[in-house]
Design a protein around this motif. Sequence first.
Motif, PDB file in Angstrom:
ATOM      1  N   LEU A 110      38.918  36.578  10.771  1.00  0.00           N
ATOM      2  CA  LEU A 110      37.758  36.707  11.394  1.00  0.00           C
ATOM      3  C   LEU A 110      36.682  37.510  10.942  1.00  0.00           C
ATOM      4  CD1 LEU A 110      39.017  35.534  15.292  1.00  0.00           C
ATOM      5  CD2 LEU A 110      37.388  34.243  13.672  1.00  0.00           C
ATOM      6  N   ASN A 111      37.080  38.757  10.770  1.00  0.00           N
ATOM      7  CA  ASN A 111      36.106  39.696  10.389  1.00  0.00           C
ATOM      8  C   ASN A 111      35.763  39.399   8.993  1.00  0.00           C
ATOM      9  OD1 ASN A 111      35.724  40.958  12.950  1.00  0.00           O
ATOM     10  ND2 ASN A 111      37.474  42.436  12.599  1.00  0.00           N
ATOM     11  N   VAL A 128      35.312  36.568   7.717  1.00  0.00           N
ATOM     12  CA  VAL A 128      34.273  35.310   7.500  1.00  0.00           C
ATOM     13  C   VAL A 128      33.221  36.018   7.814  1.00  0.00           C
ATOM     14  CG1 VAL A 128      33.704  33.230   8.709  1.00  0.00           C
ATOM     15  CG2 VAL A 128      36.013  33.698   7.767  1.00  0.00           C
ATOM     16  N   PHE A 129      33.291  36.847   8.984  1.00  0.00           N
ATOM     17  CA  PHE A 129      31.920  37.646   9.440  1.00  0.00           C
ATOM     18  C   PHE A 129      31.250  38.544   8.263  1.00  0.00           C
ATOM     19  CE2 PHE A 129      30.484  41.432  10.767  1.00  0.00           C
ATOM     20  CZ  PHE A 129      29.054  41.259  11.533  1.00  0.00           C
ATOM     21  N   ALA A 140      29.569  36.369   5.726  1.00  0.00           N
ATOM     22  CA  ALA A 140      28.302  35.660   6.181  1.00  0.00           C
ATOM     23  C   ALA A 140      27.412  36.855   6.344  1.00  0.00           C
ATOM     24  CB  ALA A 140      28.456  35.029   7.380  1.00  0.00           C
ATOM     25  N   ALA A 141      27.588  37.824   6.947  1.00  0.00           N
ATOM     26  CA  ALA A 141      26.615  38.705   7.095  1.00  0.00           C
ATOM     27  C   ALA A 141      26.033  39.420   5.820  1.00  0.00           C
ATOM     28  CB  ALA A 141      27.110  40.001   8.081  1.00  0.00           C
ATOM     29  N   PHE A 145      35.551  45.442  13.633  1.00  0.00           N
ATOM     30  CA  PHE A 145      34.378  44.441  13.252  1.00  0.00           C
ATOM     31  C   PHE A 145      33.833  44.824  11.970  1.00  0.00           C
ATOM     32  CE2 PHE A 145      29.902  43.444  14.116  1.00  0.00           C
ATOM     33  CZ  PHE A 145      30.090  42.185  14.376  1.00  0.00           C
TER      34      PHE A 145
END
Lengths: 364, 278, 297
Positions: free
Chosen positions: C91-92, C94-95, C98-99, C170
């Motif tokens: 999840l992190n 992908v984040f 993207a970020a 995160f």
Amino acid sequence: MSIEVQHVNKTFGTFKALDDVSLNFPDGELVALLGPSGCGKTTLLRVIAGLEYADSGRILLDGVDATEKDVRQRRVGFVFQHYALFRHMTVFENIAFGLRVRPRRERPSEKEIRAKVTRLLDLVQLGWVANRFPSQLSGGQRQRIALARALAVEPRVLLLDEPFGALDAKVRKELRRWLRTLHDELHISSIFVTHDQEEALEVSDRIVLVNKGRIEQIGSPRDIYETPATAFAYGFIGAVNEFRGKVEGGYVRVGDEKLHYDGQSFTDGQEVIAFSRPHDTEIVPDGQTADGVSARVNRILGNGSVARVELVANGEAREGRKDFFEVEIPGAEVQSLGLSAGQRVKLRGRKLSVFSNQNGNQTS
Amino acid sequence: MARTINKRVLPGFGLSLGFTLVYLSLIVLIPLSAVFFKTASMTPEQFWQAVASPRVVASYKLTFGASLLAAAINAVFGLLLAWGLTRYTFPGRKIVDALIDLPFALPTAVAGIALTAIYAKNGWIGSLLEPFGIQIAFGPPGVLVALTFIGLPFVVRTVQPILEDLETEYEEAAASLGANRWQAFQRVVFPALFPALLTGFALAFARAVGEYGSVIFIAGNIPMVSEITPLIIITKLEQFDYKGATAVASVMLVISFFLLLIVNGLQAWTARRTGRTV
Amino acid sequence: MAGAVATLDARADTASKFEANPATRDSPWVKFVVIGLGVTYFVIFLLLPLVAVFAEAFRKGIQTYFEALIEPDALSAIRLTLLAAALSVPLNLVFGVAAAWAIAKFQFPGKNLLITLIDLPFSVSPVVAGLIYMLVFGLQGWFGPWLRDHDIKIIFAVPGIVLATIFVTFPFIARELIPLMQSQGKDEEEAAISLGASGLQTFWRVTIPNVKWALLYGVILCNARAMGEFGAVSVVSGHIRGETNTMPLHVEILYNEYQFSAAFAVASLLALLALVTLLLKNYVEWRARHTVSEEIA
């Protein structure tokens, strides 16, 4: 101060940067160390400064052996290529640095420091930037501050590493003239490193031409330009046309063609390189002479008193040959010869200098 | 219309930024905001009682005092280590360099029990200090040891790259102007490192203030003496005093934000000073 | 540690250069004192604790050691730890991608604020990180009553542990990617688009190969922290043996029950994970440097 370099060798890994270099720098002159990049000129400068130690050989400053001396004790002023100004200090503090770090007994008073820095700032004509930081100065200004900083410790000799290398063309020219004037005022022995022959020819009293860690030639700019001692010197200084071939009687045979030259002592069959300066090269219409090397006119620049004609080698490029030529002739001659682009002509050297080319490889 | 004006060459701006913002909000921002909503539901008296009771104040003093001291110790030794690792060759250098990051990788609970084992009375180091009447584990010195451990890599890793990139020209210039080695370090090198050193110090401090896992094993957790603020929050939670826990958390959060701003400012300063991005 | 891979090319072996230069060379006794102090500090604060973990773990012999590891509660803790990492790292990831894509390839207002907010979890105490999820999903929290009515358990259950782990890990991957991708600019992507590549093709064939080492580096660090997190998970876990205990929590319970050898046995697994992490990290750094120097040559 006089500087003597005796049999200095320096290798980096397997790369020989200095190969048995010996030379003398007389007192008070402005000397250029000239050569292509990687030729060892900067290494030589750093060895003289004590920023690098030679593997063998000696450095004598004013006749005293300084080989083992630390850079801090040599009292040489070094101006770095990218200036190395301390960016967290103002211009004033940069120049004062060498005075402030002296041992307490020798350190000048705050008043003396102030006076001296002000004097140096005036000398480099930048009194008004004293309180700025290096990042707020232009390249040319930084260069002058770096020079003032080096002069503050009253060095016995000034060493400059590519002093104009990082500047744009216009500033470079101005600063060149300024350095020459400054040297004429101060008369401090100075050595500067450059790869730009024009710079060396214009500024220096004497040029030391370096190639592959060896000295090729030492002489005044005039000597170097007019009587190059080696093939390398010829090729490196000034524009030049180059012809490679074999000696045959009173000729140099280039491919199927031949160039006449006034007999120097080469034996027949010896591989040589022949040089002629653009203003010593003649253009002869094709078919009028058996002598000369064929070429085709590519461009004609400037129709004033002097015209520059660019030519390319005729036919297929032959191995080991430069395929471009440059000839300077009076503008009137362009007319009388009726030269135009695409025309086939022959080239001859009025003053051909011939050097042996044993290994047959490129010189520059 | 705006779309045609802002037409971008590369695709995926809306998707990537949209996802970033949604994910950031769901995971970080909304949950964090809960702290302030909860705090806002308290009366000023309740809040004050929660965050300023003697036991809590004592924990602030310990947490911030020990964190400050640990960061200072790390600033000194971190600079030494960074200098040694970049400037000198010595056997084992690569291994030391690789293991510096251990506190980043080692779970804090493991660090906590390991440090306790070493610094307890019968431990390898604790037994050496015992005869002198020095006790480290189960008291405030233990807190300091744990916080020093977890903050160790920060200064080394912020100073090291600056030191590696520092052109030798500056020290050469200083030497050619007659400066000795110490003068060159003090007047030329240190000012260039200083912003990075301060950044590393602030990062180590910020990390230490919030640290929990490595401390609770070695601290002894005696109220008023060796109880850190994060433990106060846990204790209040275990007593179902959610409001009290949240109030103390809000104090820590505000301080964290403040430290984050300082660190960002310092990093911008470092970048300006050295012409590189951190 | 921000953007570590981006600055790796500079971490070549420069020490001998400094020692050879008369202007940067220190006297032998300075070198001796600096290395002596630095290495002593390193040994006392870093090396000894690491050695202690393994020494304590094997104190009662190999058999006790392995018994502690195959005991059902330990196995369940290992499973839960792996699960938390397996969910939070992707999840992190992908984040982070993207970020970094949005921040590095486009201009928009508030970009610096966004970067600061992404860093936020680093400066929040793990305990506070756990607490905030209590405030949202706990019985007294915003969604507590609703979740209870629908029989969904988040706090004191696996979802809470995963959420807390996601929070503390995160920024890890985003932090490695953003500075690197910013320094790389968008010239290559624009070139790919101008040559007719689609957005996805550009992303997979141009962007990802350029950042693969930084990406891997971030994943490694993220995974280490995910498996080792203690404070945040401790708040939301409820410490139910065999159900909501991760490995670090299991270590704590064993330790508090004075089962020191068992506690250190489980801890030694985590220490081993840390060592593997450092090993991989160094390998990735070496590869990244290698690729850089190959490109220069």
